[in-house]
Design an enzyme around this catalytic site. Structure first.
Site, short mmCIF file in Angstrom:
data_model
loop_
_atom_site.label_atom_id
_atom_site.label_comp_id
_atom_site.label_asym_id
_atom_site.label_seq_id
_atom_site.Cartn_x
_atom_site.Cartn_y
_atom_site.Cartn_z
CG ASP A 175 -1.92 0.99 1.21
OD1 ASP A 175 -2.31 1.66 0.04
OD2 ASP A 175 -2.77 1.36 2.24
CG ASN A 217 -3.72 -12.88 -6.48
OD1 ASN A 217 -4.67 -13.24 -5.88
ND2 ASN A 217 -3.89 -12.43 -7.78
NE ARG A 221 -12.68 13.06 -7.77
CZ ARG A 221 -13.38 12.60 -6.41
NH1 ARG A 221 -12.52 12.15 -5.66
NH2 ARG A 221 -14.39 12.04 -6.19
CE LYS A 222 -12.89 5.85 -11.94
NZ LYS A 222 -14.12 4.84 -12.35
C1 LIG Z 1 1.96 14.17 -1.57
C2 LIG Z 1 1.44 13.23 -0.42
C3 LIG Z 1 2.23 12.84 0.48
C4 LIG Z 1 1.99 11.56 0.95
C5 LIG Z 1 3.12 10.76 2.11
C6 LIG Z 1 2.46 9.61 2.46
C7 LIG Z 1 2.21 8.63 1.40
C8 LIG Z 1 2.37 7.44 2.43
C9 LIG Z 1 1.39 6.55 1.46
C10 LIG Z 1 0.70 5.48 2.33
C11 LIG Z 1 -0.27 4.98 1.55
C12 LIG Z 1 -1.44 4.56 2.49
C13 LIG Z 1 -2.71 4.96 1.95
C14 LIG Z 1 -3.75 4.43 2.71
O1 LIG Z 1 -3.55 4.11 3.90
S1 LIG Z 1 -5.42 5.35 2.73
C15 LIG Z 1 -6.35 4.67 3.92
C16 LIG Z 1 -7.18 3.77 3.42
N1 LIG Z 1 -8.27 4.01 2.53
C17 LIG Z 1 -9.35 4.77 3.02
O2 LIG Z 1 -9.54 5.01 4.30
C18 LIG Z 1 -10.12 5.26 1.89
C19 LIG Z 1 -11.72 5.35 2.52
N2 LIG Z 1 -12.40 5.64 1.35
C20 LIG Z 1 -12.79 6.98 1.23
O3 LIG Z 1 -12.41 7.98 1.80
C21 LIG Z 1 -13.27 7.14 -0.08
O4 LIG Z 1 -14.15 6.06 -0.60
C22 LIG Z 1 -12.46 7.78 -1.37
C23 LIG Z 1 -11.80 9.23 -0.89
C24 LIG Z 1 -11.37 6.73 -1.73
C25 LIG Z 1 -13.10 8.19 -2.61
O5 LIG Z 1 -14.17 8.96 -2.35
P1 LIG Z 1 -14.91 10.13 -3.10
O6 LIG Z 1 -15.93 10.88 -2.65
O7 LIG Z 1 -13.71 11.12 -3.28
O8 LIG Z 1 -14.87 9.69 -4.48
P2 LIG Z 1 -16.17 8.71 -4.98
O9 LIG Z 1 -16.89 7.93 -4.07
O10 LIG Z 1 -17.09 9.97 -5.82
O11 LIG Z 1 -15.64 7.82 -6.14
C26 LIG Z 1 -14.88 8.40 -7.42
C27 LIG Z 1 -14.86 7.45 -8.27
O12 LIG Z 1 -14.00 6.31 -7.89
C28 LIG Z 1 -14.95 5.24 -7.85
N3 LIG Z 1 -14.68 4.47 -6.45
C29 LIG Z 1 -14.39 4.82 -5.46
N4 LIG Z 1 -14.29 3.74 -4.49
C30 LIG Z 1 -14.03 2.82 -5.49
C31 LIG Z 1 -13.71 1.31 -5.01
N5 LIG Z 1 -13.56 0.90 -4.01
N6 LIG Z 1 -13.76 0.52 -6.33
C32 LIG Z 1 -13.92 0.88 -7.23
N7 LIG Z 1 -14.33 2.17 -7.67
C33 LIG Z 1 -14.21 3.05 -6.55
C34 LIG Z 1 -16.29 5.71 -7.95
O13 LIG Z 1 -17.01 4.64 -8.72
C35 LIG Z 1 -16.05 6.97 -8.72
O14 LIG Z 1 -16.05 6.39 -10.14
P3 LIG Z 1 -16.70 7.23 -11.42
O15 LIG Z 1 -18.11 7.15 -11.08
O16 LIG Z 1 -16.03 8.86 -11.17
O17 LIG Z 1 -16.32 6.74 -12.53
#
Ligand SMILES: CCCCCCCCCCCCCC(=O)SCCNC(=O)CCNC(=O)[C@H](O)C(C)(C)COP(=O)(O)OP(=O)(O)OC[C@H]1O[C@@H](n2cnc3c(N)ncnc32)[C@H](O)[C@@H]1OP(=O)(O)O
Length: 224
Positions: free
Chosen positions: A145, A167, A190-191
């Site tokens: 992840d 897997n 956004r995906k």
């Molecule tokens: C620069 C940054 C630095 C960072 C440093 C640290 C990095 C370290 C890295 C660490 C990494 C650790 C990372 C972690 O630990 S992340 C922590 C684990 N993840 C979460 O907690 C996420 C929980 N989920 C949410 O908050 C929301 O569902 C999100 C934000 C993801 C989307 O909610 P949002 O309201 O924004 O979007 P939407 O619902 O309008 O959907 C938008 C589009 O997406 C499609 N969709 C959504 N879900 C799914 C799904 N499951 N399968 C298939 N499709 C899905 C949906 O159909 C739609 O498609 P379309 O209709 O537009 O075609």
């Protein structure tokens, strides 16, 4: 492998000693120098070699650092804490960086912008054990992840994991070094769709394969 486990266990023994009231400095001068330095505290970049890194990890690290020289690859620094956290969350740490050196997740990620891919060199320490002698599946999933998430975050900005499909094909020996290759396959609005493989350091064993969907956060939407 044995050496990295030994280094990790040395840290563990020193920590136990500290809990029991004994001075770690008296037990381990190397640790003492690291912990009780009088130098000004600056955020530590954890994506750099430390004494717990095995020969395999050092070797791969050096190879990738060489690839960075022409600018095609870059090493991504990694810190425990984020300036974004509020005061009351001041103890918050990046999950993968919350362990003493060598005991948990030792890793470094390199990024290739032209190819939109990352390579993560990962050594899972003794605190990440699942089945005796092997890495816990949750630890593998966490590392995947983090590695795939980084590959998404560089072009995508602030992203969250929506779906992660793994897997597990072969168990990963504890304290061994694996290479996680992540690739950005497609962006649709956004995906961000990504895939990755986890292989042994010599690339001969395919341990795991994964695909992930990351969503770029919509600034107009609240997360809660
Ligand atoms: C620069 C940054 C630095 C960072 C440093 C640290 C990095 C370290 C890295 C660490 C990494 C650790 C990372 C972690 O630990 S992340 C922590 C684990 N993840 C979460 O907690 C996420 C929980 N989920 C949410 O908050 C929301 O569902 C999100 C934000 C993801 C989307 O909610 P949002 O309201 O924004 O979007 P939407 O619902 O309008 O959907 C938008 C589009 O997406 C499609 N969709 C959504 N879900 C799914 C799904 N499951 N399968 C298939 N499709 C899905 C949906 O159909 C739609 O498609 P379309 O209709 O537009 O075609």
């Amino acid at each position: 492998m044995l050496r990295s486990c030994t280094a990790a266990l040395r840290t563990l023994r020193a920590l136990r000693g500290r809990r029991e009231g004994a001075s770690p400095a008296a037990r381990d001068p190397v640790l003492a120098r690291r912990w009780f330095s009088t130098e000004k505290v600056i955020p530590k970049d954890h994506a750099l070699p430390n004494p717990s890194w095995s020969k395999d990890l050092r070797l791969l690290f050096d190879q990738f650092m060489k690839k960075c020289e022409d600018g095609s690859w870059e090493r991504l620094p990694s810190y425990k804490n984020s300036k974004l956290v509020k005061e009351q969350l001041s103890q918050a740490q990046l999950f993968t960086r919350g362990y003493e050196d060598g005991l948990g997740f030792e890793y470094v990620i390199f990024y290739n912008d032209d190819e939109k891919r990352t390579v993560c060199l990962f050594q899972g320490g003794p605190y990440l054990q699942g089945v005796p002698g092997f890495l816990h599946g949750g630890a593998i999933a966490t590392m995947i992840d983090a590695a795939v998430g980084m590959c998404a975050a560089i072009p995508g900005g602030i992203v969250m994991t929506a779906n992660l499909n793994i897997n597990f094909k072969r168990p990963i020996p504890l304290c061994s070094v694996v290479v996680i290759n992540s690739q950005l396959d497609k962006i649709e609005g956004r995906k961000l769709f990504l895939s990755c493989t986890v292989r042994s350091a010599d690339e001969k064993i395919l341990y795991s394969e994964a695909t992930g969907l990351f969503i770029k956060l919509d600034p107009e939407k609240s997360l809660i």
